[in-house]
Each structure stands twice: as structure tokens, then as C-alpha cells.
Scaffold this motif. Structure first.
Motif, short mmCIF file in Angstrom:
data_model
loop_
_atom_site.label_atom_id
_atom_site.label_comp_id
_atom_site.label_asym_id
_atom_site.label_seq_id
_atom_site.Cartn_x
_atom_site.Cartn_y
_atom_site.Cartn_z
N THR A 1 0.84 -1.20 0.00
CA THR A 1 0.00 0.00 0.00
C THR A 1 0.87 1.25 0.00
O THR A 1 0.64 2.18 -0.77
CB THR A 1 -0.94 0.00 1.22
OG1 THR A 1 -1.80 -1.13 1.14
CG2 THR A 1 -1.78 1.26 1.28
N GLU A 2 1.88 1.26 0.85
CA GLU A 2 2.76 2.43 0.92
C GLU A 2 3.50 2.63 -0.39
O GLU A 2 3.64 3.75 -0.88
CB GLU A 2 3.75 2.25 2.10
CG GLU A 2 4.49 3.52 2.47
CD GLU A 2 5.70 3.78 1.61
OE1 GLU A 2 6.02 4.97 1.39
OE2 GLU A 2 6.33 2.82 1.17
N ASN B 1 1.09 4.11 -2.90
CA ASN B 1 0.85 5.52 -2.59
C ASN B 1 2.02 6.38 -3.08
O ASN B 1 1.81 7.48 -3.61
CB ASN B 1 0.68 5.72 -1.08
CG ASN B 1 -0.60 5.11 -0.55
OD1 ASN B 1 -1.54 4.86 -1.27
ND2 ASN B 1 -0.61 4.84 0.75
N THR B 2 3.22 5.88 -2.91
CA THR B 2 4.41 6.61 -3.36
C THR B 2 4.41 6.76 -4.87
O THR B 2 4.67 7.85 -5.40
CB THR B 2 5.69 5.88 -2.90
OG1 THR B 2 5.70 5.83 -1.47
CG2 THR B 2 6.95 6.56 -3.41
N LYS C 1 1.81 9.39 -5.96
CA LYS C 1 2.20 10.76 -5.63
C LYS C 1 3.34 11.22 -6.55
O LYS C 1 3.32 12.35 -7.06
CB LYS C 1 2.60 10.87 -4.17
CG LYS C 1 2.78 12.29 -3.72
CD LYS C 1 2.75 12.41 -2.22
CE LYS C 1 2.75 13.90 -1.84
NZ LYS C 1 2.65 14.07 -0.40
N HIS D 1 -1.67 1.73 -10.32
CA HIS D 1 -1.50 1.68 -8.87
C HIS D 1 -2.78 2.07 -8.13
O HIS D 1 -3.01 1.59 -7.02
CB HIS D 1 -0.30 2.53 -8.43
CG HIS D 1 1.02 1.87 -8.72
ND1 HIS D 1 1.52 0.86 -7.94
CD2 HIS D 1 1.90 2.04 -9.73
CE1 HIS D 1 2.67 0.44 -8.45
NE2 HIS D 1 2.93 1.14 -9.53
N MET D 2 -3.60 2.91 -8.73
CA MET D 2 -4.89 3.21 -8.09
C MET D 2 -5.78 1.97 -8.10
O MET D 2 -6.42 1.64 -7.10
CB MET D 2 -5.57 4.39 -8.76
CG MET D 2 -4.93 5.72 -8.37
SD MET D 2 -5.82 7.15 -8.97
CE MET D 2 -7.19 7.17 -7.85
N GLY E 1 -4.37 -0.47 -5.68
CA GLY E 1 -4.60 0.06 -4.34
C GLY E 1 -6.02 -0.17 -3.86
O GLY E 1 -6.25 -0.49 -2.69
N SER F 1 -6.92 -2.39 -0.74
CA SER F 1 -7.68 -1.77 0.34
C SER F 1 -8.86 -2.65 0.75
O SER F 1 -9.16 -2.78 1.94
CB SER F 1 -8.18 -0.39 -0.11
OG SER F 1 -8.92 0.22 0.91
N THR G 1 -3.75 0.41 7.09
CA THR G 1 -2.77 0.71 6.05
C THR G 1 -2.37 2.18 6.09
O THR G 1 -3.14 3.02 6.55
CB THR G 1 -3.35 0.38 4.66
OG1 THR G 1 -4.56 1.11 4.47
CG2 THR G 1 -3.61 -1.10 4.50
N SER H 1 -1.66 5.96 4.73
CA SER H 1 -2.46 6.78 3.81
C SER H 1 -1.60 7.51 2.79
O SER H 1 -2.13 8.16 1.90
CB SER H 1 -3.29 7.79 4.59
OG SER H 1 -2.44 8.62 5.35
N GLY H 2 -0.30 7.41 2.90
CA GLY H 2 0.59 8.10 1.97
C GLY H 2 1.97 7.50 2.01
O GLY H 2 2.20 6.49 2.67
#
Length: 176
Positions: A46-47, A50-51, A54, A79-80, A83, A87, A97, A99-100
Motif C-alpha cells: 500500500t505504501e 501511494n508513493t 504521488k 497503482h490506483m 490500491g 484496500s 494501512t 495513507s501516503g
């Protein structure tokens, strides 16, 4: 005698109602429905996702290179989707998990985002190569997980992560 029966019934009722709900176990005792390895995989994957999202958003805004922009769009979309799937698994398995991005990844994103032009493109794509090497390793090491849901997620998404790595290497090799 009546008091003993009443107290026994009350004790049984309290014992029975306190142990039924897994959500209560999650909320009050921090229990999950996966082993430590499964929980760690969910958190790390998850992390990492998120990376990637971003960093890709930064790349879309800063890059002028069509290949880099196209790659960034693919990162966001893939990745979305992954994710969202992860999730759902995390929620079903009661795993909290992130969040960012973690602090280390956020520092890398901040550092890369200060660059512009070809220097940005090269730094971003090098970051994508390194991050995807780690993700492919994470997915490979976590195969045959004790949770069928996690194992299926890995089997479905590992080829995409490998393709992301191959694409990042190819684009990176073309940049000066």
C-alpha cells in the motif's frame, strides 16, 4: 441457589457476547485475520503504491517528455486500481494501512520535484526503477502467502509490477 443460577447465567452471557465479533477484536485488541507476513505485505505494498501515485502526479505536472508523462499516467491508473483491490483485502482482514508515502519516500519525491527538464525526467525514472525493483522483490518474496486473497492479489499484480520495472528501465536508458 437462585442467586448462583442467576450469576452463572450472567457470567455465561457476558462471556458469550464478548468473544463473537471479529470487528470488536480488531477495534479493541488490534487483531487481524492474517499472519504478520501478510499484514506486512499489505502495509508495504500500500505504501509503495501511494508513493508511485504521488510521484507520478508530480511527473505529470513537471515533465515535458511524452514517454515520461505516459509512464506517469500508467502508474496512476495501475497503482490506483491495485490500491483499491488491496484496500478491500486490508478492510476484510482488519489491517490498518498507511495513507501516503513514508518519510523516506516523501523525501525522495520532494528532492526529485525540485528538479526540472531532463534532470527531473532522469531522476524520476531512476526513482521508478529502484522502487519497482523493490516492489517486484516484495511481491516475489510474498508469493504463496497463507492468505488466499493476498496470494491471488500477488499473482494478479506481479506481472504488472514487472512490466512497470521493464518500462521504467527502457525509458531511463533513453534519457540523457
Amino acid at each position: 441457589m437462585k442467586n448462583i443460577i442467576c450469576l452463572s447465567a450472567l457470567a455465561l452471557t457476558l462471556a458469550a457476547t464478548g468473544c463473537h465479533d471479529n470487528r470488536k477484536a480488531k477495534n479493541y485488541n488490534d487483531k487481524t485475520l492474517v499472519d504478520d507476513e501478510g499484514a506486512a505485505f499489505i502495509k508495504q505494498a500500500t505504501e509503495a503504491g501511494n508513493t508511485e501515485i504521488k510521484a507520478a502526479n508530480v511527473a505529470q505536472a513537471k515533465s515535458q517528455n511524452p514517454r515520461v508523462i505516459s509512464f506517469a499516467k500508467m502508474m496512476i491508473a495501475d497503482h490506483m486500481k491495485a490500491g483499491e483491490e488491496l484496500s478491500k483485502i486490508a478492510n476484510k482482514k482488519y489491517v490498518n494501512t498507511p495513507s501516503g508515502p513514508n518519510q523516506e519516500h516523501q523525501m525522495k519525491i520532494d528532492s526529485v520535484s525540485k528538479l526540472s527538464g531532463a534532470a527531473f525526467d532522469k531522476a524520476y525514472m531512476q526513482m521508478m526503477v529502484m522502487d519497482h525493483e523493490k516492489v517486484v522483490q516484495l511481491f516475489s518474496d510474498s508469493r504463496n502467502n497463507t492468505s488466499a486473497a493476498i496470494d491471488n492479489f500477488i499473482k494478479e499484480n506481479l506481472p504488472k509490477m514487472q512490466m512497470h520495472l521493464d518500462s521504467a528501465k527502457a525509458i531511463n536508458s533513453l534519457l540523457k
